[in-house]
Design a protein around this motif. Structure first.
Motif, mmCIF file in Angstrom:
data_model
loop_
_atom_site.group_PDB
_atom_site.id
_atom_site.type_symbol
_atom_site.label_atom_id
_atom_site.label_comp_id
_atom_site.label_asym_id
_atom_site.label_seq_id
_atom_site.Cartn_x
_atom_site.Cartn_y
_atom_site.Cartn_z
ATOM 1 N N ASN A 122 41.562 29.048 52.825
ATOM 2 C CA ASN A 122 41.136 27.663 53.021
ATOM 3 C C ASN A 122 39.680 27.410 52.649
ATOM 4 O O ASN A 122 39.325 26.300 52.288
ATOM 5 N N ARG A 123 38.848 28.405 52.753
ATOM 6 C CA ARG A 123 37.422 28.230 52.475
ATOM 7 C C ARG A 123 37.054 28.500 51.024
ATOM 8 O O ARG A 123 35.891 28.360 50.645
ATOM 9 N N GLU A 124 37.996 28.913 50.211
ATOM 10 C CA GLU A 124 37.709 29.280 48.827
ATOM 11 C C GLU A 124 38.130 28.177 47.858
ATOM 12 O O GLU A 124 38.983 27.353 48.155
ATOM 13 N N ASP A 125 37.545 28.209 46.669
ATOM 14 C CA ASP A 125 37.805 27.222 45.629
ATOM 15 C C ASP A 125 38.979 27.692 44.766
ATOM 16 O O ASP A 125 38.928 28.759 44.163
ATOM 17 N N VAL A 126 40.023 26.876 44.717
ATOM 18 C CA VAL A 126 41.214 27.218 43.931
ATOM 19 C C VAL A 126 40.856 27.391 42.459
ATOM 20 O O VAL A 126 41.406 28.262 41.767
ATOM 21 N N ARG A 127 39.901 26.608 41.965
ATOM 22 C CA ARG A 127 39.507 26.717 40.550
ATOM 23 C C ARG A 127 38.961 28.111 40.230
ATOM 24 O O ARG A 127 39.187 28.634 39.135
ATOM 25 N N ARG A 128 38.281 28.707 41.185
ATOM 26 C CA ARG A 128 37.756 30.061 40.972
ATOM 27 C C ARG A 128 38.904 31.067 40.880
ATOM 28 O O ARG A 128 38.879 31.988 40.069
ATOM 29 N N THR A 129 39.913 30.887 41.728
ATOM 30 C CA THR A 129 41.081 31.765 41.668
ATOM 31 C C THR A 129 41.801 31.608 40.338
ATOM 32 O O THR A 129 42.229 32.594 39.732
ATOM 33 N N ILE A 130 41.942 30.376 39.862
ATOM 34 C CA ILE A 130 42.581 30.135 38.562
ATOM 35 C C ILE A 130 41.809 30.854 37.457
ATOM 36 O O ILE A 130 42.404 31.533 36.610
ATOM 37 N N ALA A 131 40.493 30.730 37.463
ATOM 38 C CA ALA A 131 39.671 31.402 36.447
ATOM 39 C C ALA A 131 39.861 32.910 36.508
ATOM 40 O O ALA A 131 39.922 33.583 35.473
ATOM 41 N N THR A 132 39.987 33.456 37.710
ATOM 42 C CA THR A 132 40.186 34.896 37.864
ATOM 43 C C THR A 132 41.571 35.307 37.371
ATOM 44 O O THR A 132 41.718 36.350 36.724
ATOM 45 N N ILE A 133 42.586 34.501 37.648
ATOM 46 C CA ILE A 133 43.935 34.791 37.138
ATOM 47 C C ILE A 133 43.899 34.834 35.616
ATOM 48 O O ILE A 133 44.446 35.749 34.999
ATOM 49 N N ILE A 134 43.264 33.849 35.006
ATOM 50 C CA ILE A 134 43.163 33.803 33.545
ATOM 51 C C ILE A 134 42.440 35.040 33.032
ATOM 52 O O ILE A 134 42.864 35.669 32.052
ATOM 53 N N ASP A 135 41.363 35.425 33.718
ATOM 54 C CA ASP A 135 40.564 36.570 33.288
ATOM 55 C C ASP A 135 41.317 37.894 33.423
ATOM 56 O O ASP A 135 41.402 38.663 32.468
ATOM 57 N N ILE A 136 41.888 38.176 34.605
ATOM 58 C CA ILE A 136 42.504 39.491 34.800
ATOM 59 C C ILE A 136 43.817 39.650 34.032
ATOM 60 O O ILE A 136 44.234 40.766 33.765
ATOM 61 N N ASN A 137 44.427 38.526 33.663
ATOM 62 C CA ASN A 137 45.661 38.602 32.868
ATOM 63 C C ASN A 137 45.400 38.399 31.382
ATOM 64 O O ASN A 137 46.336 38.367 30.588
ATOM 65 N N GLN A 138 44.126 38.251 31.022
ATOM 66 C CA GLN A 138 43.687 38.074 29.639
ATOM 67 C C GLN A 138 44.461 36.945 28.952
ATOM 68 O O GLN A 138 44.936 37.083 27.829
ATOM 69 N N LEU A 139 44.563 35.815 29.647
ATOM 70 C CA LEU A 139 45.229 34.643 29.086
ATOM 71 C C LEU A 139 44.241 33.893 28.195
ATOM 72 O O LEU A 139 43.055 33.831 28.481
ATOM 73 N N ASP A 140 44.750 33.309 27.117
ATOM 74 C CA ASP A 140 43.896 32.538 26.211
ATOM 75 C C ASP A 140 43.628 31.130 26.747
ATOM 76 O O ASP A 140 42.670 30.479 26.369
ATOM 77 N N ASN A 141 44.523 30.653 27.612
ATOM 78 C CA ASN A 141 44.391 29.307 28.169
ATOM 79 C C ASN A 141 45.172 29.255 29.479
ATOM 80 O O ASN A 141 45.542 30.290 30.010
ATOM 81 N N ASN A 142 45.457 28.062 29.967
ATOM 82 C CA ASN A 142 46.136 27.948 31.254
ATOM 83 C C ASN A 142 47.643 27.736 31.118
ATOM 84 O O ASN A 142 48.294 27.326 32.070
ATOM 85 N N VAL A 143 48.207 28.048 29.964
ATOM 86 C CA VAL A 143 49.643 27.895 29.742
ATOM 87 C C VAL A 143 50.370 29.158 30.214
ATOM 88 O O VAL A 143 50.023 30.269 29.810
ATOM 89 N N ILE A 144 51.346 28.972 31.092
ATOM 90 C CA ILE A 144 52.176 30.081 31.560
ATOM 91 C C ILE A 144 53.639 29.723 31.330
ATOM 92 O O ILE A 144 53.984 28.545 31.179
ATOM 93 N N HIS A 145 54.495 30.737 31.297
ATOM 94 C CA HIS A 145 55.903 30.533 30.969
ATOM 95 C C HIS A 145 56.805 31.207 32.000
ATOM 96 O O HIS A 145 56.468 32.280 32.500
ATOM 97 N N PRO A 146 57.963 30.589 32.299
ATOM 98 C CA PRO A 146 58.925 31.231 33.210
ATOM 99 C C PRO A 146 59.265 32.630 32.726
ATOM 100 O O PRO A 146 59.432 32.871 31.524
ATOM 101 N N GLY A 147 59.324 33.577 33.655
ATOM 102 C CA GLY A 147 59.623 34.969 33.329
ATOM 103 C C GLY A 147 58.374 35.813 33.140
ATOM 104 O O GLY A 147 58.434 37.042 33.181
ATOM 105 N N GLN A 148 57.239 35.180 32.939
ATOM 106 C CA GLN A 148 55.980 35.889 32.758
ATOM 107 C C GLN A 148 55.545 36.490 34.100
ATOM 108 O O GLN A 148 55.708 35.880 35.145
ATOM 109 N N THR A 149 55.022 37.710 34.063
ATOM 110 C CA THR A 149 54.516 38.354 35.266
ATOM 111 C C THR A 149 52.994 38.303 35.235
ATOM 112 O O THR A 149 52.372 38.706 34.264
ATOM 113 N N LEU A 150 52.419 37.780 36.314
ATOM 114 C CA LEU A 150 50.969 37.660 36.413
ATOM 115 C C LEU A 150 50.447 38.497 37.573
ATOM 116 O O LEU A 150 51.100 38.596 38.608
ATOM 117 N N LYS A 151 49.269 39.065 37.397
ATOM 118 C CA LYS A 151 48.541 39.658 38.515
ATOM 119 C C LYS A 151 47.752 38.514 39.137
ATOM 120 O O LYS A 151 47.040 37.790 38.445
#
Length: 95
Positions: free
Chosen positions: A58-87
């Motif tokens: 509750n005290r954390e910024d969701v945008r920061r988590t999104i940026a971290t998801i993009i970073d640790i999964n080496q995504l080029d953008n914020n597009v994800i697809h059904p069946g994709q496995t994300l850390k």
């Protein structure tokens, strides 16, 4: 009309202090709040916001988590697809 030398020195000192403050502040706020990661299987209708919100305290910024998801999964953008496995980083809510 020329600017007095002391005004140039003052301007440089002010800008330097501002930059120093910003750099130090960035280091302090850049501490990793995530306790661990989980694997998430993307389903139809999932968005990075929805996934991040489910794993962010509750005290954390969701945008920061999104940026971290993009970073640790080496995504080029914020597009994800059904069946994709994300850390996904998880922040345990201590409240």
């Amino acid at each position: 009309m020329s600017i007095p030398r002391w005004a140039n020195v003052t301007a440089v000192l002010i800008v330097g202090c501002f930059l120093l403050f910003f750099i130090v502040r960035t280091d302090v706020t850049a501490a990793d709040p995530y306790t661990h990661t989980v694997e998430w299987q993307v389903e139809t209708g999932d968005t990075l916001w929805k996934i991040a919100r489910a794993h962010t305290g509750n005290r954390e910024d969701v945008r920061r988590t999104i940026a971290t998801i993009i970073d640790i999964n080496q995504l080029d953008n914020n597009v994800i697809h059904p069946g994709q496995t994300l850390k996904v980083p998880v922040i345990e809510d201590t409240d």
